[in-house]
Design a protein around this motif. Sequence first.
Motif, PDB file in Angstrom:
ATOM      1  N   THR A   3       0.829  -1.202   0.000  1.00  0.00           N
ATOM      2  CA  THR A   3       0.000   0.000   0.000  1.00  0.00           C
ATOM      3  C   THR A   3       0.861   1.248   0.000  1.00  0.00           C
ATOM      4  OG1 THR A   3      -1.646  -1.218   1.280  1.00  0.00           O
ATOM      5  CG2 THR A   3      -1.901   1.172   1.164  1.00  0.00           C
TER       6      THR A   3
ATOM      7  N   ARG B 209      -6.717   1.415  -8.129  1.00  0.00           N
ATOM      8  CA  ARG B 209      -7.068   1.262  -6.712  1.00  0.00           C
ATOM      9  C   ARG B 209      -7.842  -0.046  -6.496  1.00  0.00           C
ATOM     10  NH1 ARG B 209      -7.406   5.294  -3.063  1.00  0.00           N
ATOM     11  NH2 ARG B 209      -9.477   4.649  -2.431  1.00  0.00           N
ATOM     12  N   ASN B 210      -8.725  -0.373  -7.427  1.00  0.00           N
ATOM     13  CA  ASN B 210      -9.493  -1.614  -7.304  1.00  0.00           C
ATOM     14  C   ASN B 210      -8.576  -2.838  -7.370  1.00  0.00           C
ATOM     15  OD1 ASN B 210     -11.924  -0.297  -7.050  1.00  0.00           O
ATOM     16  ND2 ASN B 210     -12.418  -0.376  -9.221  1.00  0.00           N
TER      17      ASN B 210
ATOM     18  N   GLY C 274      -6.903  -3.260  -4.109  1.00  0.00           N
ATOM     19  CA  GLY C 274      -7.800  -3.913  -3.154  1.00  0.00           C
ATOM     20  C   GLY C 274      -7.834  -5.422  -3.353  1.00  0.00           C
ATOM     21  N   GLN C 275      -7.840  -5.853  -4.625  1.00  0.00           N
ATOM     22  CA  GLN C 275      -7.838  -7.290  -4.916  1.00  0.00           C
ATOM     23  C   GLN C 275      -6.537  -7.943  -4.456  1.00  0.00           C
ATOM     24  OE1 GLN C 275      -8.581  -7.594  -9.126  1.00  0.00           O
ATOM     25  NE2 GLN C 275     -10.446  -6.351  -9.001  1.00  0.00           N
TER      26      GLN C 275
ATOM     27  N   LEU D 181      -8.994  -7.240  -0.084  1.00  0.00           N
ATOM     28  CA  LEU D 181     -10.029  -6.400   0.515  1.00  0.00           C
ATOM     29  C   LEU D 181     -11.235  -6.381  -0.409  1.00  0.00           C
ATOM     30  CD1 LEU D 181      -7.810  -3.423   1.712  1.00  0.00           C
ATOM     31  CD2 LEU D 181      -8.609  -5.375   3.043  1.00  0.00           C
TER      32      LEU D 181
ATOM     33  N   ASN E 134     -13.998  -4.550  -0.538  1.00  0.00           N
ATOM     34  CA  ASN E 134     -14.689  -3.322  -0.931  1.00  0.00           C
ATOM     35  C   ASN E 134     -13.799  -2.097  -0.755  1.00  0.00           C
ATOM     36  OD1 ASN E 134     -14.995  -2.317   1.865  1.00  0.00           O
ATOM     37  ND2 ASN E 134     -16.386  -4.081   2.068  1.00  0.00           N
ATOM     38  N   GLU E 135     -14.248  -1.012  -1.369  1.00  0.00           N
ATOM     39  CA  GLU E 135     -13.497   0.249  -1.393  1.00  0.00           C
ATOM     40  C   GLU E 135     -13.334   0.840   0.005  1.00  0.00           C
ATOM     41  OE1 GLU E 135     -11.692   3.830  -2.991  1.00  0.00           O
ATOM     42  OE2 GLU E 135     -11.964   1.809  -3.786  1.00  0.00           O
TER      43      GLU E 135
ATOM     44  N   GLN F 256     -12.922  -0.614   2.890  1.00  0.00           N
ATOM     45  CA  GLN F 256     -11.824  -1.221   3.641  1.00  0.00           C
ATOM     46  C   GLN F 256     -10.466  -0.753   3.112  1.00  0.00           C
ATOM     47  OE1 GLN F 256     -13.097  -5.396   3.227  1.00  0.00           O
ATOM     48  NE2 GLN F 256     -13.146  -5.486   5.458  1.00  0.00           N
ATOM     49  N   LEU F 257     -10.372  -0.611   1.798  1.00  0.00           N
ATOM     50  CA  LEU F 257      -9.130  -0.096   1.210  1.00  0.00           C
ATOM     51  C   LEU F 257      -8.893   1.340   1.669  1.00  0.00           C
ATOM     52  CD1 LEU F 257      -6.717  -0.323  -0.716  1.00  0.00           C
ATOM     53  CD2 LEU F 257      -8.236   0.377  -2.590  1.00  0.00           C
TER      54      LEU F 257
END
Length: 584
Positions: A396, A416-417, A420-421, A425, A427-428, A430-431
């Motif tokens: 991150t 960003r998605n 997260g993957q 994570l 969903n957004e 939590q990221l």
Amino acid sequence: MAGKIPRTFIDDLLVKLDIVELIDSRVKLKKQGKDYSTCCPFHNERTPSFTVSQEKQFYHCFGCGVHGNAIDFVMEFDRLEFVEAIEELSSQLGLDVPRNQTCGGIPRSSYIPNDQKRGLYQMMGEIARFYQRTLRTDIGYVAIDYLKGRGLSGKIVQQFGIGYVADVWNQVRTRFGKDNKSQQTLISIGMLIENDNGQRYDRFRGRIMFPIRDRRGRVVGFGGRVLGNGTPKYLNSPEMPIFHKGRELYGLYEALQAHRKPKLLIIVEGYMDVVALAQFGIDYAVASLGTSTTAEHIQILFRQTSSVVCCYDGDHAGRDAAWRTMEQALSHLKDGCQLKFMFLPEGEDPDSMIREIGKDAFEVELAAAMSLSEFMYSTLIEQVDTSSLEGKAKLTTLTVPLIEKIPGGTLRLYLRNILGQKLGLPNEQQLEKLINLQGKLKARKTLPEMKRTPMREVITLLLQNPRFAESVPPLDGLDKLAIPGLILFTTMLELCRQRPNIATGQLIEFWRGTDQNALLGKLAIWMLPITENNALEVFLDSLDKILTQCVQQQIAKLQAKSNNVGLSVEEKQELQLLILNRLG
């Protein structure tokens, strides 16, 4: 390096130009009311949404959002850099572009007037033709044999203007430097070297010569490839008044001659790679000139196309070069721009690879090039252990600053998605929480619609109607108050007063290259829900609210000083007067 172009000259240039005539000479405009319109030249559309205002000297497309003044249009339409656009517009008016004699410590001697610069271009062109003629003589047979051995045809050699210089010390000096003045000119353009003993000799000797052309086709420098085992293998022209390595790309002129609007441009490492690819029909490759790909190179490429593929060796050095290019490119990746990476097998370069597999197979490899996201994450994940919380935190930390450089909102969200993957994570939210905990950069959110405030209204209305400055009373002392936007407004007001007939397009030029430029571009086209009849009334009403805020802030400032250290007689009188005016 020449001095900066004086702002007064740029201002006067915009006054002399008529943006309607300028654009109409390139794209036919149709009168609509007091403005003009046409189909946008910068994106495909059937219904005209491109509007040009003669009053404001400003254009705007309601379809793709592009906008600006005469300089912006020439930069976009003719695909020129800022200085080149100024020179182009000046030449249309028969004007020479002046330069400040000193700029950032640049000495007077570094400045070259336009007429002398034209002489330098002419001399470089003559030397290029001399090299080309030499290639076709008995002296050039060794170079011809080499080029044929690399599979190059006479047509492609002629297309790129490739030549040859014999391995002697004084061919260029003897032919083009017949007196001291001309020799000094040859030294200034890097064709002669003067040693400590005052001896002058040719820089390039015994080399196949590749002329480097700018986007107008003018020869600005050379790259020389040695024959045999001499060193260096490739020798480039040095930095000089008409040649800057960080701004030029070998083969770009030729690529644009072949494709007015190329769908794709490839960055390769060498001159021969560019020429060999063109020989096999891949006539949309360019090369940086013995230096890393710069941010300016990236900007230039994305002016010409929306898709760029970086073609590098697959070894460690090649991937490092690719990473540096990616870092330079991030801040220029607007939505719609695509950057990909093609890594070659060990021992291959574009020249050898296309000979081996041919055009069709090479283009298949190009289509399968690694995406920006794939390259970025595969490189970063090699540095962390994503099975641990610490590794995820480090990923991150490494990734978010890179993503935040990207201006394109869609691409930024996509990256960003993927992050997260990679972190597992779902969903957004939590990221977002993880990023905030890192204490780095908070995720950018979609900008809300422009909120109406008195300051935004007065800046917008003055920008769109500079004549409103005549209705503003003297505003002495306001520059000392800490009210957001006040300095921008008062600066704009002063410019309007100094130049009563200034138009929007001329006014906004003052902030080119500053942090305020993007905001003013939006405000110049912001459609406030008002009419032409009540625009001045709204402007003065909003200004009144700002002045009231200024008075309140000054009263609070004086009262605070009175409570702490006391006021002078003049300050007491000022405070009483401000309170009375507020009450009145």
